[in-house]
Design a protein around this motif. Structure first.
Motif, PDB file in Angstrom:
ATOM      1  N   UNK A  43       0.819  -1.225   0.000  1.00 32.07           N
ATOM      2  CA  UNK A  43       0.000   0.000   0.000  1.00 32.07           C
ATOM      3  C   UNK A  43       0.851   1.273   0.000  1.00 32.07           C
ATOM      4  N   UNK A  44       1.892   1.293  -0.810  1.00 28.40           N
ATOM      5  CA  UNK A  44       2.690   2.514  -0.946  1.00 28.40           C
ATOM      6  C   UNK A  44       1.770   3.647  -1.397  1.00 28.40           C
ATOM      7  N   UNK A  45       1.814   4.821  -0.749  1.00 28.55           N
ATOM      8  CA  UNK A  45       0.831   5.871  -1.044  1.00 28.55           C
ATOM      9  C   UNK A  45       0.813   6.321  -2.508  1.00 28.55           C
ATOM     10  N   UNK A  46       1.977   6.389  -3.146  1.00 34.20           N
ATOM     11  CA  UNK A  46       1.996   6.799  -4.553  1.00 34.20           C
ATOM     12  C   UNK A  46       1.343   5.737  -5.430  1.00 34.20           C
ATOM     13  N   UNK A  47       1.597   4.500  -5.124  1.00 32.29           N
ATOM     14  CA  UNK A  47       1.010   3.368  -5.851  1.00 32.29           C
ATOM     15  C   UNK A  47      -0.508   3.359  -5.690  1.00 32.29           C
ATOM     16  N   UNK A  48      -0.971   3.510  -4.468  1.00 33.81           N
ATOM     17  CA  UNK A  48      -2.415   3.508  -4.196  1.00 33.81           C
ATOM     18  C   UNK A  48      -3.104   4.660  -4.925  1.00 33.81           C
ATOM     19  N   UNK A  49      -2.468   5.840  -4.875  1.00 35.39           N
ATOM     20  CA  UNK A  49      -3.063   7.014  -5.535  1.00 35.39           C
ATOM     21  C   UNK A  49      -3.134   6.812  -7.048  1.00 35.39           C
ATOM     22  N   UNK A  50      -2.076   6.293  -7.627  1.00 35.10           N
ATOM     23  CA  UNK A  50      -2.042   6.048  -9.069  1.00 35.10           C
ATOM     24  C   UNK A  50      -3.210   5.153  -9.491  1.00 35.10           C
ATOM     25  N   UNK A  51      -3.414   4.065  -8.750  1.00 33.35           N
ATOM     26  CA  UNK A  51      -4.475   3.119  -9.110  1.00 33.35           C
ATOM     27  C   UNK A  51      -5.854   3.730  -8.864  1.00 33.35           C
ATOM     28  N   UNK A  52      -6.034   4.428  -7.738  1.00 30.71           N
ATOM     29  CA  UNK A  52      -7.333   5.055  -7.449  1.00 30.71           C
ATOM     30  C   UNK A  52      -7.682   6.102  -8.504  1.00 30.71           C
ATOM     31  N   UNK A  53      -6.702   6.913  -8.867  1.00 28.15           N
ATOM     32  CA  UNK A  53      -6.953   7.943  -9.885  1.00 28.15           C
ATOM     33  C   UNK A  53      -7.331   7.305 -11.215  1.00 28.15           C
ATOM     34  N   UNK A  54      -6.665   6.198 -11.552  1.00 24.83           N
ATOM     35  CA  UNK A  54      -6.976   5.527 -12.816  1.00 24.83           C
ATOM     36  C   UNK A  54      -8.366   4.901 -12.775  1.00 24.83           C
TER      37      UNK A  54
END
Length: 375
Positions: A45-56
């Motif tokens: 759950x790295x924050x940048x990874x989570x944000x990337x997927x949520x935004x997509x």
């Protein structure tokens, strides 16, 4: 309906995770030094990874490869840049086995031949040609055994030269660091010898970087420790940090044609977002360098434990070899020390495959727990 029972399971039920910390359904915290077979490359759950997927997800999660997908192109460009493999083209798929299937298929198309050279203790996947090139008879069904594969000892120059001289082979497939097999490696001299003979006999050299790639060895790809250039590179595991994604890097000298390769789910929008996030974190946090430095620190710490007879591997793809089988030790680490580690075909080897952004403090914690488990 019940699950098809093919996995021996530890009695642990993870429900949440962050970094290398994992919590089960009873609230117990564990330390993850295995990363689910080297999959968790930048931490849970790295924050940048989570944000990337949520935004997509808010835009579009999937469409087939029959339309334009600029995120695929951005991923290919970033991957080429960070890996120093700009002269390759990217074909995306869904897993390491599928990556190796497509790599072997390309080699066969390219040469018009079908036989493959693989190596003792290799592991390349569980499907068709990939499992046929895997040195494990127990997972090779009769349908897989129709594939013609020659298994050779690692680092045996004479056996390799004799085999490849027959001009019957389409491909040589090789892990620069064997994963499941137990972290054995070709010497630089042997890998260079393979590359030279493949070129001479027009055999396709496939570097299986499914587990060793993406910075884990201390270089982006483990073959880069040996100064060679494969024709095809297969990738997966840490590529998506848990999102199912794989890929094949195919040298630009191989010419594509419509329908030559194909996939329904490979390269979908979510997979590309996850994969781009991993590359961005690898770059911004300097994780390849960190893997190299912590691999050296890990070896240093291992010298203080007399029960350890050998340290194998590179970077954060590393293993500890004992003079006893480690199955009970792994159980003690899980249930008493709350530490996840891995096993190998070599039953005396304990594998260590954590996220690449661990710290020296994490390595210290691991060795403290190991010493407690060895008492």
């Amino acid at each position: 309906m019940k699950l098809f029972d093919v996995y021996p399971l530890y009695d642990v039920t993870p429900v949440s995770a962050k970094g290398i910390e994992v919590w089960d359904d009873k609230g117990q915290k564990y330390w993850d030094f295995y990363g689910g077979h080297a999959v968790i490359s930048i931490g849970h759950t790295h924050p940048h990874y989570v944000k990337r997927i949520k935004d997509q997800l808010d835009k579009i999660a999937f469409y087939s490869n029959s339309i334009q997908n600029p995120i695929q192109e951005a991923l290919a460009e970033k991957l080429g840049q960070l890996s120093s493999c700009e002269e390759y083209d990217l074909f995306m798929c869904n897993s390491g086995a599928e990556a190796n299937e497509n790599a072997l298929k390309m080699a066969s198309f390219h040469t018009g031949k079908s036989k493959v050279i693989a190596f003792n203790n290799s592991f390349h996947g569980r499907t068709s040609a990939a499992v046929a090139a895997t040195d494990n008879p127990s997972i090779n069904a009769p349908i897989n055994k129709q594939q013609a594969v020659t298994f050779l000892p690692l680092n045996d120059f004479e056996a390799f030269e004799k085999a490849i001289a027959s001009d019957a082979y389409c491909a040589v497939i090789l892990e620069a660091i064997q994963g499941v097999g137990g972290l054995d490696e070709p010497t630089t001299e042997f890998y260079q010898f393979i590359a030279e003979k493949c070129k001479k006999h027009q055999v396709v050299l496939i570097a299986d970087e499914v587990q060793s790639g993406y910075g884990r060895s201390g270089k982006f790809f483990a073959f880069q420790h040996h100064g060679i250039q494969p024709d095809i590179i297969s990738i997966a595991k840490g590529m998506g940090n848990g999102f199912p994604v794989g890929g094949v890097l195919i040298h630009e000298t191989f010419k594509p044609s419509y329908g030559l390769l194909g996939t329904t789910f490979g390269g979908n929008h979510l997979a590309c977002a996850a994969s781009l996030a991993v590359l961005e974190v690898l770059e911004s946090e300097g994780l390849t360098k960190n893997a190299d430095e912590l691999g050296a620190y890990f070896r240093e710490k291992a010298q203080d434990i007399p029960e350890i007879k050998n340290v194998k591997g590179r970077g954060l793809m590393i293993g500890l070899e004992f003079d006893f089988e480690v199955a009970d030790l792994r159980k003690k680490l899980i249930y008493d020390q709350h530490i996840f580690t891995g096993s190998a075909k070599n039953k005396k080897l304990l594998r260590f495959l954590p996220a690449l952004n661990i710290t020296k403090e994490h390595v210290d914690l691991f060795f403290d727990a190991l010493q407690n488990a060895l008492k």
